[in-house]
Enzyme design. Structure first.
Site, PDB file in Angstrom:
ATOM      1  N   GLY A 240      -3.907  -4.057   6.403  1.00 29.01           N
ATOM      2  CA  GLY A 240      -2.831  -3.799   7.352  1.00 29.01           C
ATOM      3  C   GLY A 240      -3.018  -2.450   8.021  1.00 29.01           C
ATOM      4  O   GLY A 240      -3.757  -1.593   7.528  1.00 29.01           O
TER       5      GLY A 240
ATOM      6  N   LYS B 291      -1.305  -1.068  -4.329  1.00 34.01           N
ATOM      7  CA  LYS B 291      -2.430  -0.226  -3.897  1.00 34.01           C
ATOM      8  C   LYS B 291      -1.920   1.197  -3.751  1.00 34.01           C
ATOM      9  O   LYS B 291      -0.863   1.430  -3.165  1.00 34.01           O
ATOM     10  CB  LYS B 291      -2.969  -0.750  -2.568  1.00 34.01           C
ATOM     11  CG  LYS B 291      -3.863   0.196  -1.789  1.00 34.01           C
ATOM     12  CD  LYS B 291      -4.578  -0.569  -0.688  1.00 34.01           C
ATOM     13  CE  LYS B 291      -4.662   0.229   0.601  1.00 34.01           C
ATOM     14  NZ  LYS B 291      -5.291  -0.546   1.686  1.00 34.01           N
TER      15      LYS B 291
ATOM     16  N   LYS C  22      -9.411  -6.614   8.671  1.00 38.83           N
ATOM     17  CA  LYS C  22      -8.297  -6.279   9.563  1.00 38.83           C
ATOM     18  C   LYS C  22      -8.714  -6.754  10.946  1.00 38.83           C
ATOM     19  O   LYS C  22      -9.728  -6.277  11.484  1.00 38.83           O
ATOM     20  CB  LYS C  22      -8.071  -4.765   9.610  1.00 38.83           C
ATOM     21  CG  LYS C  22      -7.628  -4.138   8.302  1.00 38.83           C
ATOM     22  CD  LYS C  22      -7.486  -2.623   8.446  1.00 38.83           C
ATOM     23  CE  LYS C  22      -7.040  -2.002   7.123  1.00 38.83           C
ATOM     24  NZ  LYS C  22      -7.012  -0.531   7.199  1.00 38.83           N
TER      25      LYS C  22
ATOM     26  N   ASP D  88     -13.582  -1.189   3.807  1.00 39.87           N
ATOM     27  CA  ASP D  88     -12.593  -1.267   4.889  1.00 39.87           C
ATOM     28  C   ASP D  88     -13.230  -0.640   6.133  1.00 39.87           C
ATOM     29  O   ASP D  88     -13.861  -1.349   6.935  1.00 39.87           O
ATOM     30  CB  ASP D  88     -11.306  -0.538   4.434  1.00 39.87           C
ATOM     31  CG  ASP D  88     -10.235  -0.420   5.518  1.00 39.87           C
ATOM     32  OD1 ASP D  88     -10.481  -0.825   6.669  1.00 39.87           O
ATOM     33  OD2 ASP D  88      -9.141   0.104   5.229  1.00 39.87           O
TER      34      ASP D  88
ATOM     35  N   SER E 175       0.856  -1.176   0.000  1.00 38.19           N
ATOM     36  CA  SER E 175       0.000   0.000   0.000  1.00 38.19           C
ATOM     37  C   SER E 175       0.896   1.231   0.000  1.00 38.19           C
ATOM     38  O   SER E 175       1.689   1.419   0.921  1.00 38.19           O
ATOM     39  CB  SER E 175      -0.877  -0.036   1.261  1.00 38.19           C
ATOM     40  OG  SER E 175      -1.536   1.189   1.439  1.00 38.19           O
TER      41      SER E 175
ATOM     42  N   GLU F   3     -11.200   0.886  -2.939  1.00 38.50           N
ATOM     43  CA  GLU F   3     -11.398   0.642  -1.502  1.00 38.50           C
ATOM     44  C   GLU F   3     -11.959   1.878  -0.809  1.00 38.50           C
ATOM     45  O   GLU F   3     -11.430   2.980  -0.964  1.00 38.50           O
ATOM     46  CB  GLU F   3     -10.051   0.234  -0.888  1.00 38.50           C
ATOM     47  CG  GLU F   3     -10.121  -0.143   0.587  1.00 38.50           C
ATOM     48  CD  GLU F   3      -8.769  -0.620   1.131  1.00 38.50           C
ATOM     49  OE1 GLU F   3      -7.855  -0.903   0.328  1.00 38.50           O
ATOM     50  OE2 GLU F   3      -8.627  -0.683   2.363  1.00 38.50           O
TER      51      GLU F   3
ATOM     52  N   LYS G 295      -2.880   5.126  -2.582  1.00 40.18           N
ATOM     53  CA  LYS G 295      -3.809   5.992  -1.858  1.00 40.18           C
ATOM     54  C   LYS G 295      -4.209   7.141  -2.768  1.00 40.18           C
ATOM     55  O   LYS G 295      -3.358   7.696  -3.480  1.00 40.18           O
ATOM     56  CB  LYS G 295      -3.135   6.547  -0.593  1.00 40.18           C
ATOM     57  CG  LYS G 295      -2.829   5.484   0.449  1.00 40.18           C
ATOM     58  CD  LYS G 295      -4.090   5.008   1.154  1.00 40.18           C
ATOM     59  CE  LYS G 295      -3.731   4.029   2.264  1.00 40.18           C
ATOM     60  NZ  LYS G 295      -4.932   3.534   2.949  1.00 40.18           N
TER      61      LYS G 295
ATOM     62  N   ASP H 258      -7.197   3.223  -2.860  1.00 39.73           N
ATOM     63  CA  ASP H 258      -7.833   3.303  -1.535  1.00 39.73           C
ATOM     64  C   ASP H 258      -8.039   4.775  -1.196  1.00 39.73           C
ATOM     65  O   ASP H 258      -7.082   5.542  -1.115  1.00 39.73           O
ATOM     66  CB  ASP H 258      -6.938   2.633  -0.479  1.00 39.73           C
ATOM     67  CG  ASP H 258      -7.599   2.571   0.901  1.00 39.73           C
ATOM     68  OD1 ASP H 258      -8.743   3.061   1.056  1.00 39.73           O
ATOM     69  OD2 ASP H 258      -6.961   2.023   1.835  1.00 39.73           O
TER      70      ASP H 258
HETATM   71  O1  OSB Z   1      -6.791   2.137   4.799  1.00 39.76           O
HETATM   72  O2  OSB Z   1      -5.856   0.275   4.558  1.00 39.76           O
HETATM   73  C1  OSB Z   1      -5.868   1.397   5.052  1.00 39.76           C
HETATM   74  C2  OSB Z   1      -2.636   2.032   6.996  1.00 39.76           C
HETATM   75  C3  OSB Z   1      -3.130   2.654   8.105  1.00 39.76           C
HETATM   76  C4  OSB Z   1      -4.488   2.899   8.189  1.00 39.76           C
HETATM   77  C5  OSB Z   1      -5.335   2.515   7.171  1.00 39.76           C
HETATM   78  C6  OSB Z   1      -4.836   1.852   6.052  1.00 39.76           C
HETATM   79  C7  OSB Z   1      -3.457   1.641   5.958  1.00 39.76           C
HETATM   80  C8  OSB Z   1      -2.803   1.049   4.808  1.00 39.76           C
HETATM   81  C9  OSB Z   1      -1.434   0.438   5.012  1.00 39.76           C
HETATM   82  O3  OSB Z   1      -3.260   1.087   3.683  1.00 39.76           O
HETATM   83  C10 OSB Z   1      -1.418  -1.042   4.964  1.00 39.76           C
HETATM   84  C11 OSB Z   1      -0.146  -1.625   5.549  1.00 39.76           C
HETATM   85  O4  OSB Z   1       0.805  -1.771   4.803  1.00 39.76           O
HETATM   86  O5  OSB Z   1      -0.131  -1.942   6.751  1.00 39.76           O
HETATM   87 MG    MG Z   2      -8.101   1.023   3.555  1.00 40.05          MG
END
Ligand code: OSB
Ligand code: MG
Length: 374
Positions: free
Chosen positions: A290, A161, A262, A238, A135, A213, A163, A188
């Site tokens: 994550g 992924k 998660k 999510d 991500s 996402e 952001k 995302d």
């Molecule tokens: O939205 O998935 C998410 C990290 C912190 C809070 C929300 C998210 C994320 C990530 C990172 O996308 C995922 C990772 O590598 O742990």
């Molecule tokens: Mg997310």
């Protein structure tokens, strides 16, 4: 099994580089670690709450409060039949699932160690390595992003992924598509959009993304259903999913066609597995999200991702992607785009106690509830 004592500590672990999303900027992780002892063994769990309430209303501070005042004191001295029922004794705490998950997962680790099996086996996984994705937070510009994508693809990550947020979305994703062709790509938004952004989201729909996402608000399942009806691309939920009940409602409304699980967000591994089961029954793919976990949290995520319904690569990246040095050894490192699980009992990884002690900001032990500041 009787729980003899419990310890909660807070460690501070700086990220190698800030992680930026539409809802906040993460520089450092304030990680709470729960340690449970029983039958001469110990188990560990990690709380994924952040320092600020941008992703969830929970923060490391609210989790500290709920764990020390409302969850951990009642665990000490209790007979726990199995990890699945740890939270049956916490009906007096509404919500606060990240705090609950940290305690629940420590008991899973302890229980698996007592039985002498790896956590993935106790959960019902196959033990096969799981495909991993990465991500990528918001970058200063497209060039920086393209360099990052290139590096992670070279490292073997199976899914990228990115952001997104208003103003940094379609054009940016198109730049990734143009440069890297048909790599498995997704976006995302962390709730950055509304249905008013439908024209832009329809353009995003043409980019052959694996999924989009959490485009809309965390409490807006109806709007997600209205959006999904307009898109070919699956919507993945999510933030909107905190329980089996949320999933049943979301699937009933067709508010999303993929679920990000998660364990922290949903209150632990028992709830994660229950969500997995509901989705599998409904033919809805899931993957393991994550929360920038340390190597302890990652061990749980990798074990969970071994369940058969986890058919898409998770946000499960190597330790080096987050930390100068992890708090477990060996560190997590993908091989050819796959990771773990580990074969030792419980979560299977070795904790680097010297490093954990050095990073500890505060610690409480039960029975007693004495606060110790190093
Ligand atoms: O939205 O998935 C998410 C990290 C912190 C809070 C929300 C998210 C994320 C990530 C990172 O996308 C995922 C990772 O590598 O742990
Ligand atoms: Mg997310």
């Amino acid at each position: 099994m009787k729980i003899d004592s419990v310890e909660l500590r807070e460690i501070r672990l700086p990220l190698r580089e800030p992680f930026v999303t539409s809802s906040g900027r993460w520089h450092i992780r304030s990680i709470l670690l729960v340690r449970v002892r029983g039958e001469g063994l110990e188990g560990w769990g990690e709380c994924v709450a952040a320092e600020d309430p941008g992703y969830s209303y929970e923060t490391s501070e609210t989790a500290w409060h709920v764990l020390t005042e409302h969850l951990l004191p009642g665990l000490v001295g209790r007979e726990v039949m199995g990890p699945g029922e740890v939270l049956d004794h916490a009906p007096h705490v509404r919500g606060h699932r990240m705090a609950k998950a940290a305690m629940e997962m420590a008991v899973w680790d302890l229980h698996a160690r007592a039985v002498g099996v790896p956590l993935w086996e106790m959960l019902g996984g196959s033990g096969a390595p799981v495909p991993v994705g990465v991500s990528i937070g918001l970058q200063a510009g497209n060039d920086a992003l393209l360099r990052k994508v290139e590096g992670y693809l070279e490292e073997g990550y199976r899914r990228i992924k990115v952001k997104v947020k208003p103003g940094r979305d379609v054009a940016m994703l198109r730049a990734v598509r143009d440069r890297f062709g048909d790599v498995p790509l997704m976006a995302d938004a962390n709730s950055a959009y509304t249905l008013g952004d439908l024209p832009m989201l329809k353009e995003m729909d043409d980019l052959e993304l694996l999924m989009i996402e959490q485009p809309l608000g965390h409490e807006d399942l109806l709007d997600h259903a209205a959006l999904q009806a307009e898109l070919r691309t699956p919507v993945c939920l999510d933030e909107s999913i905190r329980s089996v009940g949320d999933v049943r409602l979301a699937l009933h409304l067709d508010a999303g066609r993929i679920i990000n699980i998660k364990p922290g967000r949903v209150g632990g591994l028992a709830e994660s597995r229950a969500i997995h089961d509901v989705c599998r029954e409904a033919g809805v793919p899931v993957w393991c999200g994550g929360m920038l976990e340390s190597g302890i949290g990652r061990a749980f995520n990798v074990a969970l991702a071994g369940l058969p319904g986890f058919t898409l690569p998770g946000d499960l990246s190597g330790s080096r992607r987050y930390w100068e040095e992890d708090i477990v050894s060996p560190e997590w490192e993908p091989v050819d785009g796959y990771m773990g699980p580990v074969d030792g009992p419980g979560i299977g990884v070795e904790l680097r106690m010297d490093r954990i002690e050095a990073l500890t900001r505060r610690r409480v032990e039960f029975p007693g509830g004495t606060l110790i500041r190093p």
